[in-house]
Scaffold this active site. Structure first.
Site, PDB file in Angstrom:
ATOM      1  N   THR A 102      31.252  32.576  34.691  1.00 48.50           N
ATOM      2  CA  THR A 102      31.648  33.773  35.441  1.00 48.50           C
ATOM      3  C   THR A 102      32.634  34.668  34.695  1.00 48.50           C
ATOM      4  O   THR A 102      33.175  35.606  35.281  1.00 48.50           O
ATOM      5  CB  THR A 102      32.289  33.344  36.773  1.00 48.50           C
ATOM      6  OG1 THR A 102      33.407  32.476  36.489  1.00 48.50           O
ATOM      7  CG2 THR A 102      31.298  32.580  37.641  1.00 48.50           C
ATOM      8  N   GLU A 103      32.867  34.398  33.430  1.00 48.12           N
ATOM      9  CA  GLU A 103      33.932  35.084  32.698  1.00 48.12           C
ATOM     10  C   GLU A 103      33.835  36.607  32.759  1.00 48.12           C
ATOM     11  O   GLU A 103      34.851  37.306  32.872  1.00 48.12           O
ATOM     12  CB  GLU A 103      33.941  34.622  31.234  1.00 48.12           C
ATOM     13  CG  GLU A 103      34.522  33.234  31.014  1.00 48.12           C
ATOM     14  CD  GLU A 103      33.500  32.122  31.152  1.00 48.12           C
ATOM     15  OE1 GLU A 103      33.780  31.005  30.694  1.00 48.12           O
ATOM     16  OE2 GLU A 103      32.411  32.363  31.729  1.00 48.12           O
ATOM     17  N   VAL A 104      32.610  37.160  32.664  1.00 52.00           N
ATOM     18  CA  VAL A 104      32.470  38.622  32.617  1.00 52.00           C
ATOM     19  C   VAL A 104      32.940  39.292  33.900  1.00 52.00           C
ATOM     20  O   VAL A 104      33.247  40.490  33.897  1.00 52.00           O
ATOM     21  CB  VAL A 104      31.011  39.037  32.323  1.00 52.00           C
ATOM     22  CG1 VAL A 104      30.609  38.619  30.916  1.00 52.00           C
ATOM     23  CG2 VAL A 104      30.052  38.476  33.364  1.00 52.00           C
TER      24      VAL A 104
END
Length: 253
Positions: A130-132
């Site tokens: 989910t980093e983005v």
């Protein structure tokens, strides 16, 4: 930050359940130390990684996130290197590793599970990179994700940052087995026991081959495989395995 249950199959618990077992710098160092200790123990044949509480690992440490943009380049790079060492260590670990995804595995937590040789996921858990969604990039995870699922699937997961359920994760090749609710650790330990019955030399060499082959051409890959095939024939494990086969008994590796 981690707890270890030693045995033929060792279990390493990420032990910060109140914060959903984030991969803080302290957690990364504790994991690395535990893995070093277990590698040095000849009685340990396989390692299971799991989380205490309801989560496997929620990824980044929230306290660290609050100040990450205020850190200098040197400290940020130092933290990135600690995570790099952890992922590389797990991915190249000489003993078989099994992740028991007992709950949410998010961002770096999902990457840690993927770095293990085998993954057992609770059917009610979800995982995702989910980093983005908050301006990060799943840089370290991408190195192993693209090898695991291919370019198109990796782009789907990394560019959307979406969470996937267990059934889709298995279809994509992110996990090997799906466990009933609350049974991920139990089934991961059973899988690790099944693997640990096999010849340690064969397991280590198989892992080394699978690490090397994706970066090699066809001819070089076959040559490496032939060398491995020849080398293993001189090992004590093979001699014991053949002897046990003809004596109609389980091998004692």
């Amino acid at each position: 930050m981690v707890q270890v249950e030693k045995g033929h199959v060792a279990v390493v618990f990420l032990n910060d359940p109140e914060r959903r077992n984030p991969l803080s710098p302290e957690m990364a160092l504790s994991l690395l130390q535990a893995l070093d200790d277990l590698e040095a123990d000849p009685g340990v044949r396989a390692v299971v990684l799991t989380g205490r509480g309801k989560a496997f690992s929620a990824g980044a440490d929230l306290a660290f996130l609050e100040r990450v943009t205020e850190l200098g380049a040197e400290e940020n790079y130092r933290h990135s290197l600690s995570l790099m060492r952890l992922f590389h260590r797990v991915y190249t670990y000489p003993k078989p590793t099994v992740a028991a995804v007992n709950g949410p595995a998010v961002a770096g937590g999902a990457g840690l599970a993927l770095a293990c040789d085998l993954v057992v996921m609770d059917e009610e858990a979800r995982l995702g990179y989910t980093e983005v969604k908050i301006g990060f990039v799943a840089a370290l995870v991408s190195v192993i994700l693209v090898r695991a699922v291919g370019e198109k699937a990796a782009k789907d997961l990394l560019l959307t940052g979406r969470l996937v359920e267990a059934r889709e994760a298995k279809a994509l090749g992110l996990v090997n087995r799906i466990a009933p609710p609350g049974k991920a650790l139990e089934e991961a330990k059973a899988l690790a026991e099944e693997v640990a019955k096999n010849a340690p030399t064969s397991l280590r060499l198989t892992k080394e081959l699978l690490l090397a082959l994706p970066g090699m051409g066809l001819e070089d890959g076959f040559r490496l495989a032939a060398l491995a095939n020849a080398w293993v024939r001189e090992t004590g494990d093979l001699k014991e395995g053949i002897r046990a086969f003809f004596e109609k008994r389980p091998p004692r590796f």
